[in-house]
Write a protein that holds these residues in place. Structure first.
Motif, PDB file in Angstrom:
ATOM      1  N   GLU A 187       2.085  -3.158 -12.549  1.00 25.52           N
ATOM      2  CA  GLU A 187       1.279  -2.062 -12.507  1.00 25.52           C
ATOM      3  C   GLU A 187       0.174  -1.450 -13.781  1.00 25.52           C
ATOM      4  OE1 GLU A 187       3.218   2.919 -14.575  1.00 25.52           O
ATOM      5  OE2 GLU A 187       4.349   0.516 -14.903  1.00 25.52           O
ATOM      6  N   SER A 188       0.111  -1.793 -14.433  1.00 24.22           N
ATOM      7  CA  SER A 188      -1.499  -2.243 -14.670  1.00 24.22           C
ATOM      8  C   SER A 188      -2.533  -2.594 -13.941  1.00 24.22           C
ATOM      9  CB  SER A 188      -1.515  -2.383 -16.165  1.00 24.22           C
ATOM     10  OG  SER A 188      -1.167  -3.983 -15.802  1.00 24.22           O
ATOM     11  N   HIS A 189      -2.161  -3.351 -12.645  1.00 22.30           N
ATOM     12  CA  HIS A 189      -3.280  -4.008 -12.095  1.00 22.30           C
ATOM     13  C   HIS A 189      -2.631  -3.610 -10.499  1.00 22.30           C
ATOM     14  CE1 HIS A 189      -3.442  -6.978 -15.246  1.00 22.30           C
ATOM     15  NE2 HIS A 189      -4.503  -6.405 -15.336  1.00 22.30           N
ATOM     16  N   LEU A 190      -1.682  -2.732  -9.877  1.00 27.95           N
ATOM     17  CA  LEU A 190      -1.393  -2.110  -9.029  1.00 27.95           C
ATOM     18  C   LEU A 190      -2.893  -1.239  -8.421  1.00 27.95           C
ATOM     19  CD1 LEU A 190       0.560  -2.403  -7.251  1.00 27.95           C
ATOM     20  CD2 LEU A 190       1.106   0.209  -7.684  1.00 27.95           C
ATOM     21  N   PRO A 191      -4.011  -0.916  -8.574  1.00 31.82           N
ATOM     22  CA  PRO A 191      -5.228  -0.915  -7.348  1.00 31.82           C
ATOM     23  C   PRO A 191      -5.619  -1.447  -7.172  1.00 31.82           C
ATOM     24  CG  PRO A 191      -4.882   0.209  -9.755  1.00 31.82           C
ATOM     25  CD  PRO A 191      -3.929  -0.358  -9.399  1.00 31.82           C
ATOM     26  N   LEU A 192      -5.975  -2.595  -7.740  1.00 33.61           N
ATOM     27  CA  LEU A 192      -6.578  -4.383  -6.979  1.00 33.61           C
ATOM     28  C   LEU A 192      -5.489  -5.151  -5.918  1.00 33.61           C
ATOM     29  CD1 LEU A 192      -8.931  -6.318  -7.255  1.00 33.61           C
ATOM     30  CD2 LEU A 192      -8.266  -7.260  -8.912  1.00 33.61           C
ATOM     31  N   LEU A 193      -3.737  -5.746  -7.051  1.00 31.00           N
ATOM     32  CA  LEU A 193      -3.173  -5.879  -6.161  1.00 31.00           C
ATOM     33  C   LEU A 193      -2.719  -5.466  -4.315  1.00 31.00           C
ATOM     34  CD1 LEU A 193      -1.025  -7.331  -9.258  1.00 31.00           C
ATOM     35  CD2 LEU A 193      -3.581  -8.233  -8.407  1.00 31.00           C
ATOM     36  N   ALA A 194      -2.717  -4.468  -4.866  1.00 32.04           N
ATOM     37  CA  ALA A 194      -2.407  -3.371  -3.421  1.00 32.04           C
ATOM     38  C   ALA A 194      -2.839  -2.766  -2.501  1.00 32.04           C
ATOM     39  CB  ALA A 194      -1.047  -2.936  -3.550  1.00 32.04           C
ATOM     40  N   ALA A 195      -4.247  -3.348  -3.018  1.00 29.83           N
ATOM     41  CA  ALA A 195      -5.174  -3.057  -1.783  1.00 29.83           C
ATOM     42  C   ALA A 195      -5.109  -3.351  -0.612  1.00 29.83           C
ATOM     43  CB  ALA A 195      -6.416  -3.232  -2.577  1.00 29.83           C
ATOM     44  N   PRO A 196      -5.537  -2.975   0.440  1.00 21.66           N
ATOM     45  CA  PRO A 196      -5.618  -3.096   2.142  1.00 21.66           C
ATOM     46  C   PRO A 196      -6.056  -4.534   1.977  1.00 21.66           C
ATOM     47  CG  PRO A 196      -6.312  -1.285   1.781  1.00 21.66           C
ATOM     48  CD  PRO A 196      -6.669  -1.581   0.537  1.00 21.66           C
ATOM     49  N   PRO A 197      -5.997  -5.388   3.009  1.00 20.22           N
ATOM     50  CA  PRO A 197      -6.235  -6.756   3.259  1.00 20.22           C
ATOM     51  C   PRO A 197      -7.354  -6.291   3.712  1.00 20.22           C
ATOM     52  CG  PRO A 197      -4.173  -6.887   4.200  1.00 20.22           C
ATOM     53  CD  PRO A 197      -4.499  -4.968   3.444  1.00 20.22           C
ATOM     54  N   MET A 198      -8.195  -7.119   3.855  1.00 12.43           N
ATOM     55  CA  MET A 198      -9.744  -7.172   4.628  1.00 12.43           C
ATOM     56  C   MET A 198      -9.609  -8.682   5.346  1.00 12.43           C
ATOM     57  SD  MET A 198     -11.496  -5.228   3.169  1.00 12.43           S
ATOM     58  CE  MET A 198     -13.069  -5.780   3.731  1.00 12.43           C
ATOM     59  N   PRO A 199      -9.567  -8.254   6.715  1.00 13.70           N
ATOM     60  CA  PRO A 199      -9.310  -8.934   8.006  1.00 13.70           C
ATOM     61  C   PRO A 199     -10.407 -10.138   8.013  1.00 13.70           C
ATOM     62  CG  PRO A 199     -10.219  -7.217   8.907  1.00 13.70           C
ATOM     63  CD  PRO A 199     -10.493  -6.432   7.520  1.00 13.70           C
ATOM     64  N   SER A 200     -10.079 -11.287   7.997  1.00 12.24           N
ATOM     65  CA  SER A 200     -10.533 -12.655   8.106  1.00 12.24           C
ATOM     66  C   SER A 200     -11.724 -12.338   9.331  1.00 12.24           C
ATOM     67  CB  SER A 200      -9.590 -13.276   8.850  1.00 12.24           C
ATOM     68  OG  SER A 200      -9.782 -13.854   9.702  1.00 12.24           O
ATOM     69  N   ALA A 201     -12.471 -13.876   8.925  1.00 10.49           N
ATOM     70  CA  ALA A 201     -13.884 -13.866   9.406  1.00 10.49           C
ATOM     71  C   ALA A 201     -13.470 -13.875  10.865  1.00 10.49           C
ATOM     72  CB  ALA A 201     -15.045 -14.629   8.823  1.00 10.49           C
TER      73      ALA A 201
ATOM     74  N   GLU B   9       0.302  -1.329   0.291  1.00  8.12           N
ATOM     75  CA  GLU B   9       0.134  -0.144   0.131  1.00  8.12           C
ATOM     76  C   GLU B   9       0.822   1.367  -0.455  1.00  8.12           C
ATOM     77  OE1 GLU B   9      -3.312  -0.097   2.924  1.00  8.12           O
ATOM     78  OE2 GLU B   9      -2.371  -2.287   3.579  1.00  8.12           O
ATOM     79  N   THR B  10       2.332   1.286   0.268  1.00 12.47           N
ATOM     80  CA  THR B  10       2.958   2.385   0.518  1.00 12.47           C
ATOM     81  C   THR B  10       4.500   2.461  -0.291  1.00 12.47           C
ATOM     82  OG1 THR B  10       4.596   1.359   2.386  1.00 12.47           O
ATOM     83  CG2 THR B  10       2.577   2.677   3.098  1.00 12.47           C
ATOM     84  N   GLY B  11       3.874   1.611  -1.957  1.00 12.36           N
ATOM     85  CA  GLY B  11       4.973   1.539  -2.731  1.00 12.36           C
ATOM     86  C   GLY B  11       6.066   0.545  -2.199  1.00 12.36           C
ATOM     87  N   PHE B  12       5.039  -0.247  -1.477  1.00  9.08           N
ATOM     88  CA  PHE B  12       6.312  -1.764  -1.639  1.00  9.08           C
ATOM     89  C   PHE B  12       7.845  -1.628  -0.546  1.00  9.08           C
ATOM     90  CE2 PHE B  12       3.829  -2.886  -5.288  1.00  9.08           C
ATOM     91  CZ  PHE B  12       3.782  -3.675  -4.860  1.00  9.08           C
ATOM     92  N   LEU B  13       7.403  -0.646   0.525  1.00  9.83           N
ATOM     93  CA  LEU B  13       8.336   0.179   1.686  1.00  9.83           C
ATOM     94  C   LEU B  13       8.265  -1.145   2.043  1.00  9.83           C
ATOM     95  CD1 LEU B  13       7.370   3.829   2.314  1.00  9.83           C
ATOM     96  CD2 LEU B  13       9.541   2.660   1.100  1.00  9.83           C
ATOM     97  N   PRO B  14       9.449  -1.252   2.301  1.00 10.92           N
ATOM     98  CA  PRO B  14       9.670  -2.426   3.757  1.00 10.92           C
ATOM     99  C   PRO B  14       9.378  -2.538   5.278  1.00 10.92           C
ATOM    100  CG  PRO B  14      12.076  -1.633   2.732  1.00 10.92           C
ATOM    101  CD  PRO B  14      11.279  -0.318   2.831  1.00 10.92           C
ATOM    102  N   SER B  15       9.006  -2.915   5.803  1.00  7.51           N
ATOM    103  CA  SER B  15       8.626  -3.111   7.376  1.00  7.51           C
ATOM    104  C   SER B  15       9.656  -3.633   8.509  1.00  7.51           C
ATOM    105  CB  SER B  15       6.766  -3.384   7.007  1.00  7.51           C
ATOM    106  OG  SER B  15       5.916  -3.863   8.313  1.00  7.51           O
ATOM    107  N   THR B  16       9.355  -2.935   9.100  1.00 11.89           N
ATOM    108  CA  THR B  16      10.578  -3.581  10.579  1.00 11.89           C
ATOM    109  C   THR B  16       9.321  -3.644  11.539  1.00 11.89           C
ATOM    110  OG1 THR B  16      11.150  -1.597  10.747  1.00 11.89           O
ATOM    111  CG2 THR B  16      12.096  -2.205   8.848  1.00 11.89           C
ATOM    112  N   GLY B  17      10.343  -4.216  12.822  1.00 16.00           N
ATOM    113  CA  GLY B  17       9.808  -4.264  13.913  1.00 16.00           C
ATOM    114  C   GLY B  17      10.134  -6.173  14.384  1.00 16.00           C
ATOM    115  N   ARG B  18       9.524  -5.744  15.573  1.00 17.69           N
ATOM    116  CA  ARG B  18       9.805  -7.563  16.227  1.00 17.69           C
ATOM    117  C   ARG B  18       8.141  -8.079  15.240  1.00 17.69           C
ATOM    118  NH1 ARG B  18      13.050  -9.401  19.253  1.00 17.69           N
ATOM    119  NH2 ARG B  18      13.436  -7.471  19.507  1.00 17.69           N
ATOM    120  N   LEU B  19       8.473  -9.587  14.967  1.00 21.50           N
ATOM    121  CA  LEU B  19       7.385 -10.670  14.771  1.00 21.50           C
ATOM    122  C   LEU B  19       6.662 -10.730  16.015  1.00 21.50           C
ATOM    123  CD1 LEU B  19       9.212 -12.906  11.540  1.00 21.50           C
ATOM    124  CD2 LEU B  19       7.114 -10.750  11.522  1.00 21.50           C
ATOM    125  N   GLN B  20       5.753 -10.355  16.574  1.00 24.25           N
ATOM    126  CA  GLN B  20       5.334 -10.687  17.738  1.00 24.25           C
ATOM    127  C   GLN B  20       4.215 -12.193  17.192  1.00 24.25           C
ATOM    128  OE1 GLN B  20       2.752  -7.609  19.489  1.00 24.25           O
ATOM    129  NE2 GLN B  20       4.333  -6.465  19.290  1.00 24.25           N
TER     130      GLN B  20
END
Length: 169
Positions: free
Chosen positions: A140-154, A45-56
């Motif tokens: 690039e041509s499908h990015l809006p669909l592919l990078a949409a925020p994930p929906m929480p699972s049921a 969602e942020t242009g594939f910027l790395p995400s850091t931190g502890r994998l809780q």
């Protein structure tokens, strides 16, 4: 490796050491199709910027092979490649391998570090990808669909609702 049963990395090391390949191309038997996806600690969602931190929380799917050097509690730092794992699905056809890998990517659980798991699942499930109709402009041509925020699972929504009801009671 999944479709031949051969350790190709071992072969590379042997060839680099001056040995000959142990088999000729015609002698290698193939079985089905395999697709690999690379799970990264990054935020589509942020242009594939790395995400850091502890994998809780980190749960990788058991339905596919995965190669990973991370587990829950590990730290993802900005000093190294943010690849968390390689997920590999093997099936009789490309379609069923893509379907299995899409399901596996969709079931990855990571918190609070962001990942490209939903992006991978959507890419693998996309009709153009399934048809093999991809080129260097596919993402690039499908990015809006592919990078949409994930929906929480049921399951996640149910747990949140339970927590809210418990808190208000």
């Amino acid at each position: 490796e999944a479709i031949t049963g051969l350790d190709l990395v071992e072969w590379q090391i042997r060839v680099a050491s001056g040995e000959k390949l142990p088999l000729k191309q015609a002698e290698i038997k193939r079985n089905g199709c395999a697709i690999e996806a690379r799970l990264y600690a990054e935020n589509p969602e942020t242009g594939f910027l790395p995400s850091t931190g502890r994998l809780q929380h980190l749960r990788l799917p058991g339905a596919v092979r995965f190669d990973s050097g991370f587990e829950a509690g590990d730290e993802v730092t900005p000093h190294y490649d943010p690849m968390l794992a390689k997920l590999i699905a093997h099936a009789p056809t490309r379609e069923t391998a893509a379907q299995g890998l899409a399901a596996a990517c969709g079931s990855v659980e990571i918190w609070p570090v962001r990942s490209n798991a939903s992006f991978l699942a959507r890419t693998l499930a996309h009709s153009a990808f399934r048809a093999g109709d991809v080129d260097t402009g596919f993402i690039e041509s499908h990015l809006p669909l592919l990078a949409a925020p994930p929906m929480p699972s049921a399951r996640a929504l149910q747990a949140a609702a339970h927590a809210l009801v418990s808190r208000s009671a």
